[in-house]
Design an enzyme around this catalytic site. Structure first.
Site, PDB file in Angstrom:
ATOM      1  N   PHE A   1       5.585 -14.124  55.705  1.00 46.12           N
ATOM      2  CA  PHE A   1       6.466 -14.639  56.802  1.00 46.12           C
ATOM      3  C   PHE A   1       6.428 -13.446  58.000  1.00 46.12           C
ATOM      4  CE2 PHE A   1      10.539 -15.902  58.547  1.00 46.12           C
ATOM      5  CZ  PHE A   1      10.420 -17.482  58.517  1.00 46.12           C
TER       6      PHE A   1
ATOM      7  N   GLU B   1       6.508 -11.989  47.456  1.00 47.69           N
ATOM      8  CA  GLU B   1       5.841 -11.750  48.725  1.00 47.69           C
ATOM      9  C   GLU B   1       5.327 -10.488  49.107  1.00 47.69           C
ATOM     10  OE1 GLU B   1       7.540 -14.903  52.069  1.00 47.69           O
ATOM     11  OE2 GLU B   1       8.954 -13.647  51.261  1.00 47.69           O
TER      12      GLU B   1
END
Length: 1313
Positions: free
Chosen positions: A891, A1261
């Site tokens: 992201f 992530e």
């Protein structure tokens, strides 16, 4: 032909006879297995099956792997096909191949697993005791996004005959390494292990399926008619049984192409819309497959597959003296890297030659080696040499339309003859070549004088090209450096590549063809080395029923390995179901003048066409104040924007209907494609963001040095193995809808569909069983696709299914944001950074999507591990006319941190200091505040740093790398280490909540439902572990079926690495409620069983169902005050990598990677280490960048250039905003060959995280950025090469470090000619 009754196709699938009376030549085995036999369906190597054929001439059975998506069923007459369902199941008996990949944690999302299983199964059928090289080669054509390949290799190497070799289990006695491998404390390899290979069942070849005796009899008797005919809706196929019939058919139908392996015709038909009314297949003509040996060489039948060719050549090499087999060795070298094994098993030698690819791997070598072809027609036979005259032009040869290539002659070489084959490709394996070369040199006996030479190139013109002038310049000359240097100058003049040459990469190609000195192009290391995974074992005091902290196999791994796992498109069709195909814009910026669907409505099977006018509710999706049309209404803003959709009774009919839709456009001026254009025209999505600590402007006045630089980071495709898939089913009498969707955000899908149809959410239920990968790409885009399918279902009142093809998916859905970054950094002589000003510009595309949030996250992570007193970050989302980019794992953080690390590296280079010393000097220490004023303690970051340097023996390796570089001119090694501080959780606090529902049934079984979506990250497995601990029962009693908005409402997306944190707490609360209810019953009957307690509770009217809820942290960010707490906590990690770079080709190998992660106390080490491997390898994808492409030999220029993040997948846009790379043949994600040869993962022990469940930390992530360590290791190797050329200091190397970029940056004297 039309009056002739089609023949019946006969073949076997998993031992069962299949007779198809209406076999369509356009039907591939993949779709047939799905539609007719209800077997699994996959793609991109996951569609691998085993095909078996009986060979009457040798009385043997040939087994070979093949990709079902390329294999027409009509070519399977008389064959036996084995799929993953045919070798074992959880209901009967697992095959060892299925068991080992599952128990070795080699299956996560599981979508690719059946293909891996079948590739390995086929290998074992042919070679029960394979070598490691055999295993690596067998898996080279299979793609995986979730495992990093290492656990697959670890599981399957247990079949290897070398399994007891020290090379696989520790340091190899043969390699003479001066630096020892990864060891634990006291020099002993760390325990415990992730799996116990002693539990594996043995391989028993006698238990395999037998080849059907009926097919043996059929082959021996040749009971079928001489010519088989198959008639389809658009195409017919004739399969002659003899050479005479073949030649007669070719004379009668000279325009009919020959169909052999379908590796050339198939893609043209599928992707380019090519239609042939008649195809002729010579697969039953024996002469096409004969191999004849002569005193001068060997005639190889043109129908022989490339695999058969390679096997025959290898046999000839072993049987003949080396001086006679020079050409054979050169061809084998090319064949090993030509496509995957599945492709080589299908593609034929004659087909490869006649495809006339400009960048052919074999044609230059065959031509240089004085090979020739035997041609046949009904009137004559003739032979032609494979030379410059044979290859007439692009796609054309001297072969006449009525002729066929019958065989190819490959001669022996003689004493004094040298044959070399060279190729360059973006990836070593399974990638189209950029440039290829074949060279044959005949030296005078006893002297290095060139008597004759033949030099051919591919990839430098419209067809295979001979460098005749260069050859002439070398004849009768001594083979020496001065002579070769002069020859290179002639070569560059002869092979002209203007700046606008088709295919691009002109500077690189010119340099590469001029440095092809075989003795300088030495192979890079390829042997897979031992690896370790270190994690903390559970306490001996922990109950055996308590599964938390144990390395437990993914709950669905076994069903994924057997093909029983159900994905969205595996759901059986309902009665009257329709298929939806999208019509997308072909213009980047235009008004829609007319949308004509009349022709589409007349197409067979088409039921309706859906446009924006059919949407009963909201026609746009609004994000951050910007509207995005669900279906374009009056204007299109990018190529690939969805305009309308066609629904039909079959997928093929829907696609043909979509192709018949005609759109009239009025182009609008000045479309914007690049970040630079957007900056120039101030084309942004507002707001733009800024964060600052200290006074950057003033601080620059007091530093010793100021350096200004920048870097361009490319975009990245998600390339989830399962493409976007949705099924919308109308149910009930009040317009209710059930949505079966491959999505990370079920509630978002539910709400979007409800708004689109203008109905309340309580009439829409979204259900998700599992995803075949998501990586952030299955949220916003999926909502649009499902909304369109829902409108179609609303209008027709029939179920509608939409499953995107890979090319459609890549065209429509966008990916990771390309970023242009600029920085100005002020620092002192000792390396201390005082001030830095960083600017990030992200290419958002035509719609805002989540770009503004991504830019914000880029900024809040800028400081990473570094305490820079005066720091300013600026970020902007650029509005362009490209497909809208969206969320991608990380992201924005990988882009953010890579820029900072590049800045740190530039500082070190400017000062000529070791990079690690500059990193250490500038790290946060002690209790700290981030530059947005969030408190944290970097102690665990330093523990990870120190542990990583110890594990990889950093200082010793640095000395070894420097010594290697001194001893090697054309190969260089580089190494790097990078730290990471990653924030966990959503910045928008409302998204951190979760709920769960737990049922206990009277038999004691437990059903858990929660808000998380299973997409390979193991969230269901971890929730079972949580329930196991809280209910004090074995994990075997707990089941999780699916994620459904009808069970757990108002779910938040499975993203931000917060799924286990939030859902684990919700499940924990629900289980604790239930356990407290049962506690009085248990106290009354302490010797009872779980089942008896549950049964008693039911009769005592105690509720056995409970909900759990977790509120989550109140995260926030105040941009006006430039401060906030956007995360719940931080995860820390450090990665080290060492690479070896070929400076003349830009190719590289990652020799070793060590990762140390602080993830608190791991709930499941198997899953968490799997996530570390996945996220590391996911960033390697960016080796092939989002960049420009000049379509080969179409004369188009390039306009949009971007890049990936490390060194792997190039999505290429043309001058009008068209995405050219729409599949795995053009866009390369990492394969087995791209993984580190030694890959070690260590979970930092004895760490606590009281903020979330069981002191664990989010892992999905954070490790992604650590993959960038390979980029910086490549940059270190390039720097070593540059120093040999007298170059020093900072230099530009954009990301990804593609082979051509690394090669050009190395700046060797040969390449600078």
């Amino acid at each position: 032909m039309s009056a002739t009754k089609p023949d019946t196709l006969l073949f076997f699938v998993n031992g069962k006879k299949v007779e198809e009376e209406n076999a369509d030549p356009e039907t591939m085995l993949l779709s047939y297995l799905r539609d007719k036999l209800r077997l699994w369906r996959r793609g991109c190597g996951a569609c691998t099956v085993m095909v078996s054929r009986y060979q009457p001439s040798t009385k043997t059975i040939l087994h070979f792997s093949a990709t079902a998506c390329l294999l027409p069923i009509c070519l399977l007459h008389g064959a036996a096909v084995t799929t993953v369902e045919g070798i074992g199941s959880t209901k009967t008996r697992l095959h060892p191949v299925q068991e080992r990949i599952a128990k070795a944690n080699g299956s996560q999302c599981g979508f690719c697993t059946p293909g891996m299983v079948m590739s390995m199964y086929t290998l074992l059928r042919n070679q029960p005791q394979p070598s490691m090289e055999d295993i690596r080669e067998a898996l080279a054509g299979n793609l995986c996004r979730c495992t990093g390949y290492r656990p697959i290799i670890d599981g399957y190497k247990t079949f290897c005959e070398e399994a007891n070799c020290c090379q696989l289990n520790g340091n190899c006695c043969k390699n003479g390494e001066t630096v020892t491998d990864a060891v634990g404390l006291n020099g002993v390899q760390d325990k415990p292990q992730l799996f116990d290979k002693g539990e594996f069942q043995p391989l028993d070849p006698t238990q395999e399926l037998i080849f059907p005796p009926e097919l043996i009899l059929m082959a021996e008797r040749r009971t079928c008619p001489e010519t088989l005919s198959f008639c389809g809706e658009r195409m017919n196929l004739l399969c002659p049984g003899s050479l005479e019939e073949l030649l007669e058919l070719k004379t009668k139908h000279p325009e009919a192409p020959l169909l052999m392996g379908n590796t050339h015709l198939g893609p043209n038909i599928k992707f380019k819309g090519v239609v042939h009314s008649l195809l002729i297949s010579p697969v039953r003509v024996q002469e096409m497959f004969e191999i004849t040996h002569t005193p001068k060489g060997v005639w190889v039948g043109a129908g022989c597959s490339l695999s058969e060719l390679m096997t025959s050549l290898q046999k000839l090499i072993s049987e003949n003296p080396p001086e006679h087999s020079e050409l054979f060795r050169a061809l084998v070298k090319q064949l090993k890297n030509l496509g995957s094994q599945q492709i080589r098993n299908l593609a034929s030698l004659g087909g490869h030659i006649m495809s006339v690819y400009p960048n052919s791997d074999l044609n230059p070598v065959l031509s240089a080696g004085n090979c020739k072809v035997s041609l046949a027609s009904s009137s004559e036979r003739r032979e032609l040499p494979l030379n410059q005259e044979f290859f007439v032009s692009f796609g054309k040869t001297l072969v006449r339309p009525e002729e066929i290539v019958l065989s190819v002659f490959i001669p022996f070489t003689s004493k004094g003859e040298l044959v070399c084959a060279l190729r360059h490709a973006p990836r070593k394996e399974s990638a189209f070549s950029t440039v290829t070369c074949g060279m044959q040199v005949l030296f005078c006996e006893g002297f290095p004088v060139v008597r004759d030479i033949s030099l051919f190139y591919g990839g430098v013109g419209a067809t295979t090209v001979k460098a005749a002038k260069t050859c002439q310049a070398l004849i009768n000359k001594e083979w020496s450096e001065p002579v070769l240097s002069q020859a290179y100058d002639v070569l560059l003049e002869e092979l002209v590549l203007p700046p606008s040459a088709p295919g691009g990469k002109v500077q690189f190609r010119r340099g590469w063809i001029s440095c092809e000195v075989p003795e300088k192009l030495l192979p890079l290391p390829s042997d897979i080395q031992p690896s370790v995974q270190v994690f903390q074992s559970v306490s001996n005091a922990q109950s055996s029923h308590d599964a938390v902290g144990r390395p437990i196999m993914h709950k669905a791994a076994l069903s994924q390995a057997t093909g029983e796992a159900v994905y969205c498109d595996d759901l059986p069709p309902t009665q009257g179901e329709l298929y939806l195909a999208l019509v997308t814009s072909s213009r980047a910026y235009a008004n829609i003048k007319q949308l004509d669907v009349s022709a589409a409505l007349q197409m067979p099977g088409v039921v309706d066409v859906i446009t924006s006018k059919d949407i009963p509710g909201k026609k746009v999706r609004t994000e951050f104040g910007y509207d995005e049309d669900i279906l374009a209404q009056t204007q299109v803003l990018c190529v690939g924007q969805m305009v309308c959709a066609v629904v039909a009774d079959t997928k093929a009919h829907a696609k043909r209907g979509a192709a018949a839709v005609r759109i009239q456009y009025e182009d609008l001026p000045d479309p914007i494609f690049t970040i630079e254009e957007a900056i120039e025209k101030s084309s942004y999505y507002e707001p733009r963001r800024k964060l600052e600590r200290g006074n950057v402007t003033e601080a620059f006045k007091s530093v010793d040095h100021i350096y200004e630089g920048g870097i361009r980071l490319g975009g990245q495709e998600h390339f989830y193995m399962e493409t976007q898939s949705t099924l919308v089913v109308p149910v009930g009498e009040e317009r209710e809808f059930h949505l079966y969707v491959s999505t990370q955000a079920p509630t978002f899908i539910q709400e979007t569909v409800a708004e689109t149809l203008s109905i309340p959410s309580n009439k829409v239920v979204c259900r998700v069983k599992r995803l075949g990968g998501g990586f952030g790409g299955k949220t916003t885009k999926t909502a649009l696709l499902t909304s369109i399918a829902a409108v179609a279902a609303w209008k027709t009142n029939r179920a509608v299914r939409c499953v995107l093809e890979r090319g459609e998916d890549m065209l429509i859905t966008g990916g990771r944001h390309p970023v242009l970054a600029k920085y100005k950094v002020g620092f002192m002589n000792n390396g201390k950074i005082v001030a830095a000003d960083l600017q990030y510009y992200a290419n958002a595309g035509f719609a805002v999507d989540e770009s503004l949030v991504i830019v914000e996250k880029i900024l809040v992570q800028v400081d990473n591990a570094y305490n820079i007193p005066h720091l300013r970050g600026f970020g902007a989302a650029c509005r362009t006319n490209l497909p809208a980019n969206t969320a991608f794992r990380g992201f924005g953080v990988p882009q953010s941190l890579l820029v900072v690390e590049n800045m740190i590296t530039d500082v070190a280079m400017a000062l000529r200091m070791p990079v690690d010393k500059v990193q250490e000097l500038n790290m946060y220490r002690g209790p700290s505040l981030s530059y947005h004023k969030m408190e944290f303690n970097p102690e665990n970051l330093h523990l990870c740093w120190d542990e990583c340097k110890r594990r990889c023996q950093y200082d010793a390796r640095r000395r070894a790398v420097e010594q290697f570089n001194k001893q090697n001119q054309w190969k260089k090694r580089g190494m790097a280490i990078v730290p990471m501080r990653y924030g966990i959780g959503f910045c928008e606090g409302v998204l951190n909540q979760a709920a769960a529902l737990v049922h206990i049934y009277k038999d004691g079984s437990v059903l858990v439902a929660h808000a998380g979506v299973e997409m390979g990250q193991g969230v269901h497995t971890k929730m079972q572990q949580v329930a196991s601990r809280e209910l004090h029962i074995p994990i075997s009693k707990i089941y999780i079926s699916e994620t459904s908005t009808g069970t757990v409402p108002n779910t938040c997306p499975s993203a931000a690495s917060f799924g286990t944190d939030a859902n684990g707490m919700a499940v924990k609360e629900a289980c604790q409620i239930l356990f407290q209810r049962l506690k009085p019953v248990m106290e009354k009957d302490p010797k009872g069983s779980w089942e008896s307690w549950v049964n008693t509770a039911f009769f005592d009217k105690i509720s056995l169902s409970a909900t759990g809820y977790y509120r989550g942290p109140d995260t926030y960010m105040n941009w006006e005050q430039m401060e906030g707490r956007p995360y719940s906590y931080f995860t820390y990690g450090v990665a080290f990598s060492e690479v070896e770079l070929d400076c003349l080709t830009g190719d590289y190998r990652t020799l070793r990677t060590d990762i140390v992660m602080d993830i608190g106390r791991s709930i499941n080490p198997s899953v968490d280490i799997g996530q570390v491997r996945l996220t590391f390898s996911l960033l390697l994808q960016s080796r092939y960048n989002k960049t420009c492409l000049m379509t080969p030999f179409a004369g188009r220029g390039c306009v949009y250039a971007g890049g990936g993040l490390v060194h792997s997948g190039r999505a290429e846009f043309g001058p009008s905003g068209v995405l050219y790379t729409r599949g795995p043949s053009q866009y390369k994600i990492p394969a087995v060959c791209d993984m580190p040869l030694s890959f070690n993962v260590y979970l930092l022990p004895d760490t606590e995280n009281p903020l979330v469940i069981y002191s664990s930390k989010g892992i999905g992530e954070p490790c992604l950025f650590l993959g960038s360590v390979v980029f910086f290791a490549i940059k270190d190797a390039v720097s070593a090469a540059r120093s040999d050329s007298g170059l020093s200091g900072p230099f530009s190397l954009d990301s990804p470090a593609t082979t051509e970029r690394a090669c050009l940056a190395a700046a060797s004297d040969l390449l600078r000619k």
